[in-house]
Design a protein around this motif. Structure first.
Motif, PDB file in Angstrom:
ATOM      1  N   LEU A  56       0.838  -1.200   0.000  1.00 20.39           N
ATOM      2  CA  LEU A  56       0.000   0.000   0.000  1.00 20.39           C
ATOM      3  C   LEU A  56       0.876   1.255   0.000  1.00 20.39           C
ATOM      4  N   TYR A  57       1.878   1.245   0.855  1.00 18.80           N
ATOM      5  CA  TYR A  57       2.806   2.378   0.937  1.00 18.80           C
ATOM      6  C   TYR A  57       3.528   2.582  -0.399  1.00 18.80           C
ATOM      7  N   LYS A  58       4.019   1.482  -0.996  1.00 17.88           N
ATOM      8  CA  LYS A  58       4.732   1.578  -2.272  1.00 17.88           C
ATOM      9  C   LYS A  58       3.833   2.120  -3.374  1.00 17.88           C
ATOM     10  N   ASP A  59       2.563   1.673  -3.395  1.00 18.47           N
ATOM     11  CA  ASP A  59       1.638   2.161  -4.417  1.00 18.47           C
ATOM     12  C   ASP A  59       1.473   3.676  -4.325  1.00 18.47           C
ATOM     13  N   TYR A  60       1.328   4.188  -3.107  1.00 16.05           N
ATOM     14  CA  TYR A  60       1.182   5.631  -2.928  1.00 16.05           C
ATOM     15  C   TYR A  60       2.490   6.369  -3.193  1.00 16.05           C
ATOM     16  N   GLU A  61       3.601   5.745  -2.847  1.00 18.64           N
ATOM     17  CA  GLU A  61       4.892   6.380  -3.079  1.00 18.64           C
ATOM     18  C   GLU A  61       5.189   6.479  -4.577  1.00 18.64           C
ATOM     19  N   ARG A  62       4.830   5.446  -5.335  1.00 19.68           N
ATOM     20  CA  ARG A  62       5.060   5.411  -6.771  1.00 19.68           C
ATOM     21  C   ARG A  62       4.208   6.430  -7.522  1.00 19.68           C
ATOM     22  N   ASN A  63       2.874   6.400  -7.236  1.00 21.83           N
ATOM     23  CA  ASN A  63       1.972   7.278  -7.975  1.00 21.83           C
ATOM     24  C   ASN A  63       0.712   7.486  -7.135  1.00 21.83           C
ATOM     25  N   GLU A  64       0.652   8.618  -6.457  1.00 20.83           N
ATOM     26  CA  GLU A  64      -0.454   8.894  -5.536  1.00 20.83           C
ATOM     27  C   GLU A  64      -1.799   8.954  -6.252  1.00 20.83           C
ATOM     28  N   LEU A  65      -1.833   9.545  -7.440  1.00 18.91           N
ATOM     29  CA  LEU A  65      -3.098   9.652  -8.167  1.00 18.91           C
ATOM     30  C   LEU A  65      -3.627   8.270  -8.576  1.00 18.91           C
ATOM     31  N   ALA A  66      -2.742   7.413  -9.056  1.00 20.01           N
ATOM     32  CA  ALA A  66      -3.154   6.063  -9.449  1.00 20.01           C
ATOM     33  C   ALA A  66      -3.594   5.260  -8.226  1.00 20.01           C
ATOM     34  N   ALA A  67      -2.888   5.428  -7.116  1.00 18.50           N
ATOM     35  CA  ALA A  67      -3.247   4.722  -5.888  1.00 18.50           C
ATOM     36  C   ALA A  67      -4.594   5.201  -5.365  1.00 18.50           C
ATOM     37  N   ASN A  68      -4.871   6.502  -5.472  1.00 15.11           N
ATOM     38  CA  ASN A  68      -6.169   7.022  -5.054  1.00 15.11           C
ATOM     39  C   ASN A  68      -7.306   6.398  -5.851  1.00 15.11           C
ATOM     40  N   LYS A  69      -7.089   6.166  -7.149  1.00 21.12           N
ATOM     41  CA  LYS A  69      -8.118   5.523  -7.973  1.00 21.12           C
ATOM     42  C   LYS A  69      -8.404   4.103  -7.482  1.00 21.12           C
ATOM     43  N   ILE A  70      -7.393   3.452  -6.965  1.00 18.13           N
ATOM     44  CA  ILE A  70      -7.558   2.072  -6.480  1.00 18.13           C
ATOM     45  C   ILE A  70      -8.144   2.041  -5.076  1.00 18.13           C
ATOM     46  N   TYR A  71      -7.637   2.877  -4.180  1.00 15.49           N
ATOM     47  CA  TYR A  71      -7.936   2.730  -2.753  1.00 15.49           C
ATOM     48  C   TYR A  71      -8.889   3.765  -2.159  1.00 15.49           C
ATOM     49  N   LYS A  72      -8.923   4.977  -2.690  1.00 19.33           N
ATOM     50  CA  LYS A  72      -9.675   6.052  -2.048  1.00 19.33           C
ATOM     51  C   LYS A  72     -11.175   5.750  -2.000  1.00 19.33           C
ATOM     52  N   GLY A  73     -11.746   5.917  -0.796  1.00 14.87           N
ATOM     53  CA  GLY A  73     -13.170   5.696  -0.595  1.00 14.87           C
ATOM     54  C   GLY A  73     -13.575   4.241  -0.487  1.00 14.87           C
ATOM     55  N   LYS A  74     -12.606   3.351  -0.432  1.00 14.50           N
ATOM     56  CA  LYS A  74     -12.883   1.918  -0.360  1.00 14.50           C
ATOM     57  C   LYS A  74     -12.327   1.341   0.934  1.00 14.50           C
ATOM     58  N   THR A  75     -12.854   0.206   1.313  1.00 18.00           N
ATOM     59  CA  THR A  75     -12.312  -0.530   2.444  1.00 18.00           C
ATOM     60  C   THR A  75     -11.118  -1.328   1.946  1.00 18.00           C
ATOM     61  N   VAL A  76      -9.962  -1.132   2.559  1.00 14.11           N
ATOM     62  CA  VAL A  76      -8.746  -1.818   2.127  1.00 14.11           C
ATOM     63  C   VAL A  76      -8.467  -2.965   3.104  1.00 14.11           C
ATOM     64  N   ARG A  77      -8.383  -4.163   2.572  1.00 16.62           N
ATOM     65  CA  ARG A  77      -8.088  -5.339   3.396  1.00 16.62           C
ATOM     66  C   ARG A  77      -6.572  -5.519   3.443  1.00 16.62           C
ATOM     67  N   LEU A  78      -6.011  -5.321   4.643  1.00 15.06           N
ATOM     68  CA  LEU A  78      -4.570  -5.461   4.842  1.00 15.06           C
ATOM     69  C   LEU A  78      -4.255  -6.830   5.414  1.00 15.06           C
ATOM     70  N   ILE A  79      -3.144  -7.392   5.005  1.00 11.54           N
ATOM     71  CA  ILE A  79      -2.687  -8.655   5.576  1.00 11.54           C
ATOM     72  C   ILE A  79      -1.290  -8.453   6.137  1.00 11.54           C
ATOM     73  N   GLY A  80      -0.991  -9.181   7.191  1.00 13.36           N
ATOM     74  CA  GLY A  80       0.326  -9.078   7.804  1.00 13.36           C
ATOM     75  C   GLY A  80       0.270  -9.588   9.229  1.00 13.36           C
ATOM     76  N   THR A  81       1.334  -9.374   9.950  1.00 13.66           N
ATOM     77  CA  THR A  81       1.419  -9.804  11.340  1.00 13.66           C
ATOM     78  C   THR A  81       1.297  -8.587  12.244  1.00 13.66           C
ATOM     79  N   ALA A  82       0.364  -8.660  13.164  1.00 13.82           N
ATOM     80  CA  ALA A  82       0.176  -7.544  14.108  1.00 13.82           C
ATOM     81  C   ALA A  82       1.258  -7.600  15.174  1.00 13.82           C
ATOM     82  N   GLU A  83       1.860  -6.466  15.446  1.00 13.72           N
ATOM     83  CA  GLU A  83       2.873  -6.398  16.485  1.00 13.72           C
ATOM     84  C   GLU A  83       2.270  -6.172  17.859  1.00 13.72           C
ATOM     85  N   GLU A  84       1.059  -5.590  17.893  1.00 15.88           N
ATOM     86  CA  GLU A  84       0.472  -5.257  19.185  1.00 15.88           C
ATOM     87  C   GLU A  84      -1.047  -5.164  19.054  1.00 15.88           C
ATOM     88  N   ILE A  85      -1.735  -5.634  20.075  1.00  9.92           N
ATOM     89  CA  ILE A  85      -3.167  -5.426  20.226  1.00  9.92           C
ATOM     90  C   ILE A  85      -3.342  -4.748  21.569  1.00  9.92           C
TER      91      ILE A  85
END
Length: 108
Positions: A69-98
């Motif tokens: 997600l970070y790379k997409d915005y770093e590469r091209n913010e306008l293109a990333a906004n078309k993909i992610y803005k106003g949508k629910t983004v499902r992230l995957i990974g390992t949580a460090e803290e709850i």
């Protein structure tokens, strides 16, 4: 009769090995319970709202890792906004803290 025996055997084995599952419990059970309650309440709300969930919605993108997600915005913010803005983004990974914030709301 076989089903009853199988269910009984599963319950007996679950009780037998329950102590071995203790290390899998979260370090902060209060925050874990609040998060669990939040997810259960959301599930109830989804049922009453005919399937519109904050977890699995019709306007969802992903799964993506936070790094992607970070790379997409770093590469091209306008293109990333078309993909992610106003949508629910499902992230995957390992949580460090709850935990919970100063207002007592759970976070991951």
């Amino acid at each position: 009769m076989k089903k009853i025996f199988l269910i009984g055997a599963l319950l007996a084995s679950a009780i037998t090995y329950a102590d071995e599952l203790t290390p899998l419990m979260p370090a902060d059970p209060i925050a874990y319970n609040k998060l669990r309650d939040f997810l259960i309440n959301d599930d109830k709300k989804v049922f009453l709202d005919q399937g519109k969930s904050i977890i699995i919605g019709s306007n969802m993108v992903g799964p993506v890792t936070p790094a992607e997600l970070y790379k997409d915005y770093e590469r091209n913010e306008l293109a990333a906004n078309k993909i992610y803005k106003g949508k629910t983004v499902r992230l995957i990974g390992t949580a460090e803290e709850i935990g919970e914030d100063a207002l007592g709301k759970p976070y991951i």
